[in-house]
Design an enzyme around this catalytic site. Structure first.
Site, PDB file in Angstrom:
ATOM      1  N   PHE A  27       1.318   5.663   0.895  1.00  0.00           N
ATOM      2  CA  PHE A  27       1.174   6.446   2.137  1.00  0.00           C
ATOM      3  C   PHE A  27      -0.073   7.309   2.164  1.00  0.00           C
ATOM      4  CE2 PHE A  27       2.925   9.797  -0.538  1.00  0.00           C
ATOM      5  CZ  PHE A  27       2.228  10.901  -0.074  1.00  0.00           C
TER       6      PHE A  27
ATOM      7  N   ALA B 194       0.823  -1.220   0.000  1.00  0.00           N
ATOM      8  CA  ALA B 194       0.000   0.000   0.000  1.00  0.00           C
ATOM      9  C   ALA B 194       0.857   1.269   0.000  1.00  0.00           C
ATOM     10  CB  ALA B 194      -0.906  -0.009   1.226  1.00  0.00           C
TER      11      ALA B 194
ATOM     12  N   CYS C 288      -4.510  10.318  -5.484  1.00  0.00           N
ATOM     13  CA  CYS C 288      -4.321   9.894  -6.883  1.00  0.00           C
ATOM     14  C   CYS C 288      -5.442  10.434  -7.747  1.00  0.00           C
ATOM     15  CB  CYS C 288      -4.278   8.385  -6.973  1.00  0.00           C
ATOM     16  SG  CYS C 288      -5.850   7.644  -6.548  1.00  0.00           S
TER      17      CYS C 288
ATOM     18  N   GLU D 213       3.604  13.924 -12.407  1.00  0.00           N
ATOM     19  CA  GLU D 213       2.589  13.959 -11.347  1.00  0.00           C
ATOM     20  C   GLU D 213       3.200  14.745 -10.187  1.00  0.00           C
ATOM     21  OE1 GLU D 213       1.909  10.271  -9.174  1.00  0.00           O
ATOM     22  OE2 GLU D 213      -0.185  10.824  -8.850  1.00  0.00           O
TER      23      GLU D 213
ATOM     24  N   SER E 204       3.165   4.396  -6.677  1.00  0.00           N
ATOM     25  CA  SER E 204       3.731   5.134  -7.811  1.00  0.00           C
ATOM     26  C   SER E 204       3.972   4.211  -9.012  1.00  0.00           C
ATOM     27  CB  SER E 204       5.073   5.741  -7.383  1.00  0.00           C
ATOM     28  OG  SER E 204       5.976   4.685  -7.095  1.00  0.00           O
TER      29      SER E 204
ATOM     30  N   LYS F 130       1.530  -5.505   3.483  1.00  0.00           N
ATOM     31  CA  LYS F 130       2.678  -4.641   3.771  1.00  0.00           C
ATOM     32  C   LYS F 130       2.215  -3.197   3.609  1.00  0.00           C
ATOM     33  CE  LYS F 130       5.850  -2.564   1.579  1.00  0.00           C
ATOM     34  NZ  LYS F 130       5.977  -1.325   2.388  1.00  0.00           N
TER      35      LYS F 130
ATOM     36  N   GLU G 289       5.573   2.109   4.798  1.00  0.00           N
ATOM     37  CA  GLU G 289       6.448   2.245   5.973  1.00  0.00           C
ATOM     38  C   GLU G 289       6.305   3.630   6.609  1.00  0.00           C
ATOM     39  OE1 GLU G 289       7.243   1.825   2.876  1.00  0.00           O
ATOM     40  OE2 GLU G 289       8.836   3.204   2.217  1.00  0.00           O
ATOM     41  N   ARG G 290       5.671   4.562   5.886  1.00  0.00           N
ATOM     42  CA  ARG G 290       5.527   5.905   6.467  1.00  0.00           C
ATOM     43  C   ARG G 290       4.283   6.020   7.335  1.00  0.00           C
ATOM     44  NH1 ARG G 290       6.071   8.430   0.667  1.00  0.00           N
ATOM     45  NH2 ARG G 290       8.231   7.913   0.232  1.00  0.00           N
TER      46      ARG G 290
HETATM   47  P1  NAD Z   1       5.316   4.440  -3.580  1.00  0.00           P
HETATM   48  O1  NAD Z   1       5.296   3.724  -4.884  1.00  0.00           O
HETATM   49  O2  NAD Z   1       6.524   5.206  -3.208  1.00  0.00           O
HETATM   50  O3  NAD Z   1       5.050   3.394  -2.391  1.00  0.00           O
HETATM   51  C1  NAD Z   1       4.026   2.439  -2.484  1.00  0.00           C
HETATM   52  C2  NAD Z   1       4.496   1.128  -1.863  1.00  0.00           C
HETATM   53  O4  NAD Z   1       5.546   0.587  -2.664  1.00  0.00           O
HETATM   54  C3  NAD Z   1       5.045   1.297  -0.463  1.00  0.00           C
HETATM   55  O5  NAD Z   1       4.553   0.248   0.337  1.00  0.00           O
HETATM   56  C4  NAD Z   1       6.552   1.249  -0.643  1.00  0.00           C
HETATM   57  O6  NAD Z   1       7.199   0.628   0.446  1.00  0.00           O
HETATM   58  C5  NAD Z   1       6.741   0.436  -1.891  1.00  0.00           C
HETATM   59  N1  NAD Z   1       7.832   0.959  -2.751  1.00  0.00           N
HETATM   60  C6  NAD Z   1       8.197   2.245  -2.922  1.00  0.00           C
HETATM   61  N2  NAD Z   1       9.183   2.346  -3.827  1.00  0.00           N
HETATM   62  C7  NAD Z   1       9.471   1.104  -4.218  1.00  0.00           C
HETATM   63  C8  NAD Z   1      10.383   0.557  -5.153  1.00  0.00           C
HETATM   64  N3  NAD Z   1      11.225   1.330  -5.860  1.00  0.00           N
HETATM   65  N4  NAD Z   1      10.404  -0.773  -5.318  1.00  0.00           N
HETATM   66  C9  NAD Z   1       9.558  -1.549  -4.633  1.00  0.00           C
HETATM   67  N5  NAD Z   1       8.664  -1.089  -3.741  1.00  0.00           N
HETATM   68  C10 NAD Z   1       8.609   0.218  -3.534  1.00  0.00           C
HETATM   69  O7  NAD Z   1       4.016   5.371  -3.559  1.00  0.00           O
HETATM   70  P2  NAD Z   1       3.626   6.431  -2.460  1.00  0.00           P
HETATM   71  O8  NAD Z   1       4.543   7.596  -2.567  1.00  0.00           O
HETATM   72  O9  NAD Z   1       3.462   5.763  -1.155  1.00  0.00           O
HETATM   73  O10 NAD Z   1       2.166   6.838  -2.980  1.00  0.00           O
HETATM   74  C11 NAD Z   1       1.953   7.877  -3.908  1.00  0.00           C
HETATM   75  C12 NAD Z   1       1.692   7.327  -5.290  1.00  0.00           C
HETATM   76  O11 NAD Z   1       0.629   6.403  -5.263  1.00  0.00           O
HETATM   77  C13 NAD Z   1       1.258   8.410  -6.272  1.00  0.00           C
HETATM   78  O12 NAD Z   1       1.889   8.177  -7.505  1.00  0.00           O
HETATM   79  C14 NAD Z   1      -0.251   8.191  -6.393  1.00  0.00           C
HETATM   80  O13 NAD Z   1      -0.828   8.625  -7.598  1.00  0.00           O
HETATM   81  C15 NAD Z   1      -0.327   6.705  -6.274  1.00  0.00           C
HETATM   82  N6  NAD Z   1      -1.651   6.279  -5.861  1.00  0.00           N
HETATM   83  C16 NAD Z   1      -2.445   5.706  -6.813  1.00  0.00           C
HETATM   84  C17 NAD Z   1      -3.725   5.319  -6.476  1.00  0.00           C
HETATM   85  C18 NAD Z   1      -4.627   4.693  -7.498  1.00  0.00           C
HETATM   86  O14 NAD Z   1      -5.610   4.073  -7.103  1.00  0.00           O
HETATM   87  N7  NAD Z   1      -4.326   4.826  -8.777  1.00  0.00           N
HETATM   88  C19 NAD Z   1      -4.197   5.511  -5.176  1.00  0.00           C
HETATM   89  C20 NAD Z   1      -3.343   6.087  -4.233  1.00  0.00           C
HETATM   90  C21 NAD Z   1      -2.060   6.464  -4.595  1.00  0.00           C
END
Ligand code: NAD
Length: 519
Positions: A172, A170, A304, A404, A249, A196, A199-200
């Protein structure tokens, strides 16, 4: 009883005294029905984004802990899958009640770790709660199909059956809603689940796990691990995990989709967005401007489905000064302060990134009509605040349009016609959400039909579908073929088994082997 349980959970993670004491509370793992301290030597600090104070620490789970969590899921699966659907439904019915009773406490944890306003945090829980309520309709949603008498004495029917161990990763920005898109739907279908959280912001998920346990979910049916890349790779590679639900992301989502799929798992990945609000000159001005401002700056733009791009068509461009005035009036403050409209960004790095993107707009020739970069919030000088920002004269080639931003920044483009606006939206790689503001039904209909975006609002700025439908972002906002929640969610977490059965009367017994393909 329930409220007592809740306050016990509260004291486990964030005792009221913890902010003044030197010891920082630690987030536990949830393995086989027990909240256990990690043995990891790698921990991540959790900050309150309004102050940047450390409010807790979350472990990067060890390999042995992650293995134990999957093993618990695997052990619990056969009995849970065999538990009658009515009993699983009862667990979810109790769960929705406990979430309602503890909604404010979950929201408090969200505001503490994530920063959004308390009212918005309650909305975060509420939208997740709706998915839990929808999951209670599992007795209808999981119905299979039947076709009697496909040939003499022969009937055909199918069952929807759980997959086994499923996992969720998930982001943050919605600490309650997004985990609740995942494990309740999966578990009501008879799967067990490895979660999972981000972590934030792990606090809300931990409380939600405790409430699920109190609702009667057997030990091992939900397990929680913490961490970053190693935990993600573990999930993508583990042979006992059959399906992965990811929200976050594009960088992480595309990687997880590819690695998980390569390992033979089902993967659904909801990812980033650039959502356009197209404003027609015939729109209800008052309503439209309020909708735009709310959807661009609410939750500090960290949604998002934030409406982060306005496309003003024809005479609607004259509304820009009023748009700026309304955005100026929003109150930026710590999320737990009364009257706050928007809180801080999640980290100092996120703030720096957003400010750099605003800078890039200025450098590339756009106009900063409202600038939130230098905002100071009294009493919260160390917080990650950015005030509402409006950038006009933006062109599709500019960095602030292509990226974004994920902050309280509205970029504004102008066109002469609806067709030009549609082209801009369709040329953008993302397809998460969009909205049109108009009082003309034919224009609204044309837009909804021509625009290549998965979720369209007509005079509705953030068209997130209710859970009886599914979350249907498209193009670069989604990888996979089966969406989150609704009927699609049930499909994702189940597989079909089809049974062809023949019950003949005695005198119709075959007299010789049937070697020819039956027709
Ligand atoms: P993130 O991708 O940084 O983190 C999401 C999850 O992936 C976390 O649990 C993190 O630990 C893990 N993660 C982060 N980087 C990783 C990597 N390089 N390799 C493997 N795992 C990794 O996203 P975020 O910053 O927590 O959330 C914001 C993003 O989520 C924005 O782009 C937003 O648009 C998107 N989002 C999309 C929706 C949707 O339904 N389309 C909903 C909410 C958020």
């Amino acid at each position: 009883r329930i409220l007592q349980v809740s306050s016990k959970v509260n004291s486990t993670w964030y005792p009221a005294s913890s902010f003044s004491s030197s010891s920082v509370p630690t987030v536990k793992l949830f393995i086989d029905g027990k909240f256990v301290e990690s043995k990891s030597d790698k921990w991540i600090d959790i900050h309150n984004p309004a102050t940047n104070e450390v409010v807790g620490r979350v472990p990067q789970s060890t390999k042995a802990e992650m293995e134990a969590a999957v093993a618990a899921c695997k052990r619990a699966f056969p009995a849970w899958a065999d538990t009658s659907i009515l009993s699983r439904q009862q667990v979810l019915l109790r769960y929705q009640q406990l979430i309602k009773e503890n909604l404010k406490e979950i929201a408090r944890l969200i505001t503490l770790e994530q920063g959004k306003t308390l009212a918005d945090a309650e909305g975060d829980v509420f939208r997740g709660l709706q998915v839990v309520e929808h999951a209670c309709s599992v007795t209808s949603l999981m119905l299979g199909e039947t076709m009697p008498s496909i040939t003499k004495d022969m009937d055909l029917y199918s069952y929807r059956l759980p997959l086994g161990v499923c996992a969720g990763i998930a982001p943050f920005n919605f600490p309650a809603m997004i985990p609740l898109w995942m494990f309740p739907m999966a578990m009501v279908c008879g799967n067990t689940f490895l979660m999972k959280p981000s972590e934030r912001v792990p606090g809300a998920t931990m409380l939600l796990a405790k409430l699920l346990q109190d609702s009667g979910a057997p030990d091992g049916t939900l397990n929680i691990i913490h961490g970053q890349h190693e935990a993600v790779n573990f999930i993508c590679d583990h042979p006992d995990i059959k399906a992965i639900s990811f929200v976050g992301s594009n960088q992480a989502g595309e990687y997880i989709f590819e690695r998980g799929s390569r390992n033979g798992k089902r993967v659904q990945a909801n990812m980033g967005a650039k959502n356009h609000g197209v404003v027609m000159p015939d729109a209800n001005k008052e309503n439209t401007l309020n909708q735009l401002v709310g959807a661009a700056f609410g939750a500090a733009g960290q949604r998002c489905m934030a409406l982060s791009t306005a496309v003003l068509v024809g005479e609607a461009k004259k509304w820009l000064p009023e748009l700026v005035e309304r955005a100026k009036n929003l109150r930026v403050n710590a999320g737990d302060q009364p009257g706050a409209d928007l809180g801080p960004l999640i980290t100092p790095q996120a703030k720096e990134r957003v400010c750099n993107l605003i800078d890039s707009g200025a450098k590339e020739g756009a106009s900063i009509l409202l600038d939130g970069r230098k905002i100071k919030v009294k009493g919260y000088e160390n917080g990650n605040f950015v005030g509402p920002t409006i950038i006009s004269n933006v062109k599709p080639s500019m960095t602030c349009y292509k990226e974004e931003i994920f902050g309280p920044v509205l970029v504004v483009l102008e066109t002469e016609t609806l067709d030009e606006a549609i082209k801009i939206v369709n040329d953008n790689p993302y397809g998460n959400g969009t909205a049109i503001f108009t009082t003309n039904g034919a224009i609204a209909r044309k837009y909804a039909h021509m625009v290549d975006v998965g979720q369209v609002g007509v005079n509705v700025p953030i068209p997130v579908p209710l859970p009886m439908f599914s979350f249907t972002g498209s193009r670069s906002s989604f990888r996979g073929d089966t969406n989150f929640y609704g009927k699609q969610g049930i499909q994702f977490y189940t597989q079909l088994k089809t049974i062809t059965s023949q019950w003949k009367e005695e005198d119709a017994t075959l007299s010789s082997p049937a070697v020819v393909m039956p027709t």
